[in-house]
Design an enzyme around this catalytic site. Structure first.
Site, PDB file in Angstrom:
ATOM      1  N   TYR A 149      58.570   4.471  34.559  1.00 13.92           N
ATOM      2  CA  TYR A 149      58.531   3.029  34.840  1.00 13.92           C
ATOM      3  C   TYR A 149      59.302   2.726  36.124  1.00 13.92           C
ATOM      4  O   TYR A 149      58.805   2.017  37.010  1.00 13.92           O
ATOM      5  CB  TYR A 149      59.125   2.275  33.655  1.00 13.92           C
ATOM      6  CG  TYR A 149      59.122   0.767  33.812  1.00 13.92           C
ATOM      7  CD1 TYR A 149      57.961   0.033  33.613  1.00 13.92           C
ATOM      8  CD2 TYR A 149      60.286   0.082  34.141  1.00 13.92           C
ATOM      9  CE1 TYR A 149      57.953  -1.345  33.747  1.00 13.92           C
ATOM     10  CE2 TYR A 149      60.294  -1.297  34.275  1.00 13.92           C
ATOM     11  CZ  TYR A 149      59.124  -2.013  34.077  1.00 13.92           C
ATOM     12  OH  TYR A 149      59.128  -3.378  34.222  1.00 13.92           O
ATOM     13  N   SER A 170      59.949  -5.396  39.080  1.00 13.43           N
ATOM     14  CA  SER A 170      61.000  -5.431  38.065  1.00 13.43           C
ATOM     15  C   SER A 170      62.334  -5.223  38.764  1.00 13.43           C
ATOM     16  O   SER A 170      62.391  -4.643  39.855  1.00 13.43           O
ATOM     17  CB  SER A 170      60.773  -4.317  37.037  1.00 13.43           C
ATOM     18  OG  SER A 170      61.935  -4.093  36.269  1.00 13.43           O
TER      19      SER A 170
END
Length: 256
Positions: free
Chosen positions: A157, A144
């Site tokens: 995350y 990401s």
């Protein structure tokens, strides 16, 4: 184009979104596909039909990749389906939105087990297979932009993706003598089910779009195209890096 003729790819978390797009793109380029999700439903059935309609083979394996025995069995079962495995796309991922001071151990474990631990031991199972059979292999991790940039209220995350960045760099060196390559793909704002809340909130969406130089969200197909490149021999000298698919978001800075 059949650049993956006689190749088999396993794409984790491929029931929908980016994972499904990766499976379809790899199949379109000639690969046979092992699909994966927590459960087999109409999405998996639809994907199998799409892939078999292209003249490729497809098989779905249920597995929760956050559990180490499950992800190891997934890789083993995937190899058994068509007798080989050449490409591993670690796409399955989760996130939890919470203020850092309220994050529970259960939430932390849910994110880290799926995004990092499962990936770690899935790669290990694939590497053991390739090493034992003296086969080349390609690994692509779905990271990401948040392996690089902050995402307040998503601390676990970000930690999982930052760790994935370092794992990929470390393994590139360790796996190169085995003729194995590994890279990360880092999507930015992509129009997928995981971003449904964002897309349903015009004000928040406008704020995100404003930070993207290309002034639009990406598509799962945009990400899948890069995955296909990295999995192919076109990228045979590419390993240990992260490739951003973000419309310029990550390193964008604009004087106000």
């Amino acid at each position: 184009m059949n650049r993956f003729e006689n190749k088999v790819a396993l794409v984790t978390g491929s029931s929908q979104g980016i994972g499904a797009a990766c499976a379809i793109r790899l199949a379109a380029d000639g690969a046979d596909i092992i699909l994966n999700g927590r459960s087999f439903d109409e999405r998996g059935e639809k994907l199998i039909k799409q892939i078999t309609d292209m003249g490729r083979r497809a098989h779905f394996i249920e597995a929760d990749v956050s559990k180490t025995p499950n992800v190891v069995k997934l890789v083993t079962d995937a190899i058994a389906v068509y007798g080989q495995l050449d490409i591993l796309v670690n796409n399955a991922g989760v996130e939890k939105n919470n203020d850092f001071w309220n994050v529970t151990e259960e939430e932390y474990d849910f994110v880290m087990d799926t995004n990092l631990k499962g990936v770690f031991f899935g790669i290990q199972a694939f590497v053991k297979y390739c090493k034992d059979k003296q086969r080349a292999g390609v690994i692509i991790n779905m990271s990401s932009v948040h392996e690089e940039i902050i995402f307040p209220h998503f601390a676990a995350y970000c930690a999982s993706k930052g760790a994935l960045k370092m794992l990929t760099r470390n393994l590139a060196t360790e796996l190169a003598p085995l003729n194995m390559r590994i890279n990360n793909v880092a999507p930015g704002a992509i129009a997928t089910p995981i971003n449904k809340k964002l897309m349903d909130n015009p004000e928040k969406l406008a704020g995100v779009i404003d930070n993207i130089p290309m002034k639009k969200m990406g598509t799962p197909e945009d990400v899948a195209a890069l995955v296909a490149f990295l999995a192919s021999d076109d990228a045979k000298y590419v390993t240990g890096s992260t490739y951003f698919v973000d419309g310029g978001l990550t390193y964008h800075y604009e004087e106000q």
